[in-house]
Design a protein around this motif. Structure first.
Motif, short mmCIF file in Angstrom:
data_model
loop_
_atom_site.label_atom_id
_atom_site.label_comp_id
_atom_site.label_asym_id
_atom_site.label_seq_id
_atom_site.Cartn_x
_atom_site.Cartn_y
_atom_site.Cartn_z
N ASP A 68 0.83 -1.20 0.00
CA ASP A 68 0.00 0.00 0.00
C ASP A 68 0.87 1.26 0.00
N THR A 69 1.98 1.22 0.73
CA THR A 69 2.90 2.36 0.77
C THR A 69 3.49 2.62 -0.60
N ALA A 72 0.78 4.08 -3.03
CA ALA A 72 0.56 5.49 -2.75
C ALA A 72 1.73 6.34 -3.21
N HIS A 119 -5.15 2.73 2.32
CA HIS A 119 -4.84 1.50 3.05
C HIS A 119 -5.83 0.43 2.63
N PRO A 277 -6.17 7.90 -2.75
CA PRO A 277 -4.92 8.51 -2.25
C PRO A 277 -5.06 10.01 -2.04
N LEU A 373 1.76 7.63 2.35
CA LEU A 373 0.58 6.90 2.79
C LEU A 373 0.18 7.40 4.18
#
Length: 514
Positions: A68-69, A72, A119, A277, A373
Motif C-alpha cells: 500500500d505504501t 501510494a 490503506h 490517495p 501513505l
C-alpha cells in the motif's frame, strides 16, 4: 564573539518525535537536544491526529503495508526503506505502548485500528480518537526528560552547520537566550521537521519552513525529491493559521465529501471516492472549492453525536470556529501537510556529508515516494529515529575539533513578517495542489526578488529547492501535479540535487538546472 561549547556526544537538532526517538536510543552516550520551543509545543508530530500505521491485526502483514505504501508513493519509493519501515512497524507501536503512549485498545487487549485513505484495510492505531501525536509525544517527552544521558536546551535555534572541511560536519551555530553559541559535536543529527510553514495554508506549525533542509543544502548535502509536498485534503476552511486538521480517520469512519447541495464529488476523480490517495482527494477538494461552490466534510451520519468523544481535537477546532460538526458539514480545503522530500539519507540516517545524520520529515529516505501513505509519518519518525540513534551512538569517534580553523556558515538573515507572508502566498498560489510552468517561473522570480534583501535566508533556500525542482519535473506524479504535463512518465525517477555556488546541480546527471 560567539561562545564555543564542545559536546562529546550526539547533537540532535529538533525535539519532535523523530529527534527525541534518536536521543532515547543513543544511550549511554551524552546527547544534547536542541528544542526551538518548549518540548511538545509547535512540532508537527504533536499535532498528528490520525494515528500510527502498522500491521497489527491477524489479517494484515508488513508486506501488505509495504504494498500500500508503494502504491501510494506512485512508483518512486525506495523499496528497501519501505520494507524495513513496515517490518519495524508492529514492534515500534508495541514499544511506544510500553513507553506509556495510551493507545486505544479493544476489550480483548488488541489495538483499536482505523482505516485511512489508500490503506487496504484498517491498520492505523489511534490514541484517544484523534490525539495520537500529542499523547505519543507526551510519553516520549516524559521519558526523555527522565533519561540521565539526555540534556535539552529549550529555546535553542540552529541557524547553520559548522564543518572541518567541505564534506565533514562538526557542529552547528545556535542561538539561545540572546546569545550565539558555536556547538561542536562529533555527530550532528538534523530532526528539524518539515516545510509546511512556507505555504499560506498549512496544518503544520507556521514556524517550520524547511530550515533543516536549507542548512544541509547550504553545507553541501545532497537533497532528494524536494518538489513533492503533500497537501492534506481536509483542513478546516475558517481563515485560521495554521489551519486545523480534520483527520482522515473521519473519512475512514464513513464521513463523506459533499458540495453545498449534497453531491459526493470525490467519486468524479477516483472509484474509491473519499478514500482515494491523498493527492487525488486534495485535487478533488481544490476543484470543488473553485468550481462547485465549495467542499464540505459531512460527518453528521457517520460520527454524529459521538463526535466530542471520538474526535475531541477536531470537535474543539470546529466549535471554536462556530461550526457544530454534529449538525452541520465542515467547510474544508487542502493545506500543505507533509514534505516527502528533504535531505537524502540511507536507512540509518547517513547523509552525503560525514558525521551528519537526518531523520523525520526533514529527511528523505525515499520511503514515501511521491505521496506519503496516511499515518506513515509518525511510524517513520519513531522507527528511523531508533535506527539513527543506534547508528549515531555506534559511530562516535574521539573528538578534538579545530575550533580555530573550522568552516563557519554565514549567518542567515531573518525574513520580515511581510516577506514571510509574500513568500507563503506565492508558494500557495504557484507551488500548491496544481502547478504549471508559468506559475513556477513567477514563483522563482518572486523568490529572487526577496533574495535581493534577504540573501541566504533559510526559508528562501528551501522554497527555491521546491520551486526549481517542481519546474524541472515535466510530469504529474503523486503530490506533484502539473496541469501543463498531466501525464505520468512511464518510468519513475527520483530527484537528487546539490547547491553549488548558489545554483542547483543534478547530482545523478551532473548537470546544472537552468
Amino acid at each position: 564573539m560567539p561562545e564555543v561549547y564542545i559536546h562529546n556526544g550526539p547533537l540532535v537538532i529538533g525535539a519532535g518525535l523523530a529527534g527525541l526517538s534518536v536521543a532515547l536510543n543513543t544511550a549511554p552516550q551524552p546527547t544534547l537536544v536542541l528544542a526551538p520551543v518548549a518540548l511538545g509545543v509547535a512540532c508537527s508530530s504533536a499535532w498528528a491526529q490520525g494515528g500510527i500505521a502498522a500491521a497489527l491485526s491477524d489479517q494484515d502483514s508488513p508486506a501488505a503495508h509495504a504494498e500500500d505504501t508503494m502504491v501510494a508513493g506512485a512508483g518512486i519509493n525506495d523499496a528497501n526503506a519501505t520494507r524495513l519501515l513496515t517490518e519495524m512497524g508492529p514492534g515500534v507501536v508495541h514499544r511506544l505502548n510500553d513507553l506509556g503512549a495510551p493507545f486505544d485498545h479493544n476489550a480483548d487487549g488488541t489495538f483499536v485500528l482505523n482505516r485511512e485513505a489508500a490503506h487496504g484495510l484498517a491498520r492505523v492505531a489511534r490514541v484517544g480518537g484523534d490525539l495520537a501525536g500529542k499523547k505519543i509525544l507526551e510519553a516520549v517527552v516524559a521519558r526523555a526528560k527522565a533519561a540521565p544521558h539526555i540534556e535539552i536546551w529549550e529555546g535553542a535555534i540552529a541557524s547553520g552547520l559548522i564543518r572541518s572541511d567541505a564534506d565533514t560536519v562538526i557542529g552547528a551555530v545556535v542561538e539561545l537566550g540572546g546569545k550565539v553559541i558555536e556547538v561542536f559535536a562529533p555527530v550532528v543529527v538534523l530532526a528539524s521537521g518539515g516545510s509546511g510553514g512556507l505555504y499560506a495554508v498549512t496544518t503544520n506549525p507556521a514556524n517550520l519552513r524547511g530550515e533543516g533542509m536549507a542548512m544541509a543544502a547550504l553545507a553541501g548535502a545532497e537533497i532528494a525529491d524536494p518538489e513533492f509536498v503533500q497537501f492534506h485534503p481536509t483542513a478546516l476552511k475558517a481563515g485560521i493559521d495554521p489551519a486545523p486538521l480534520a483527520t482522515e480517520a473521519l473519512r475512514g469512519e464513513g464521513a463523506t465529501l459533499i458540495t453545498r447541495d449534497g453531491y459526493r464529488f470525490a467519486f468524479d476523480d477516483h472509484p474509491d471516492g473519499e478514500l482515494a490517495p491523498r493527492d487525488i482527494v486534495a485535487r478533488a477538494v481544490h476543484r470543488a472549492n473553485l468550481t462547485l461552490g465549495g467542499a464540505f466534510l459531512d460527518c453528521r451520519e457517520a460520527i454524529g453525536a459521538h463526535f466530542p468523544h471520538e474526535f475531541p481535537t477536531v470537535f474543539a477546532s470546529c466549535m471554536a470556529a462556530g461550526i457544530d460538526p454534529r449538525v452541520a458539514p465542515i467547510p474544508v480545503a487542502p493545506a500543505a501537510h507533509y514534505h516527502m522530500g528533504g535531505i537524502r539519507t540511507d536507512i540509518d540516517g547517513h547523509t552525503s556529508l560525514r558525521n551528519l545524520f537526518a531523520v523525520g520529515e526533514c529527511a528523505s529516505t525515499g520511503v514515501h515516494g511521491a505521496n506519503r501513505l496516511a499515518s506513515n509519518s509518525l511510524l517513520e519518525a519513531a522507527a528511523f529515529g531508533e535506527r539513527v540513534g543506534h547508528a549515531a551512538a555506534r559511530e562516535l569517534e574521539t573528538f578534538t575539533p579545530d575550533t580555530t580553523n573550522a568552516l563557519r556558515p554565514a549567518r542567515p538573515p531573518r525574513l520580515t513578517p511581510d516577506a514571510v507572508q509574500t513568500l507563503r502566498d506565492g508558494m500557495a498560489q504557484h507551488a500548491g495542489v496544481i502547478r504549471d510552468a508559468k506559475g513556477l517561473e513567477t514563483l522563482i522570480g518572486l523568490i529572487g526578488s526577496l533574495e535581493l534583501s534577504f540573501k541566504g535566508a533559510l526559508p528562501l533556500v528551501a522554497a527555491r529547492l521546491i520551486a526549481e525542482c517542481a519546474l524541472q519535473r515535466h510530469e504529474s506524479r503523486g503530490s506533484h501535479y502539473r496541469q501543463d504535463f498531466p501525464a505520468t512518465a512511464s518510468e519513475g525517477e527520483r530527484t537528487f540535487v546539490r547547491l553549488k555556488e548558489g545554483r542547483l546541480i543534478r547530482t545523478e546527471m551532473n548537470r546544472e538546472i537552468a
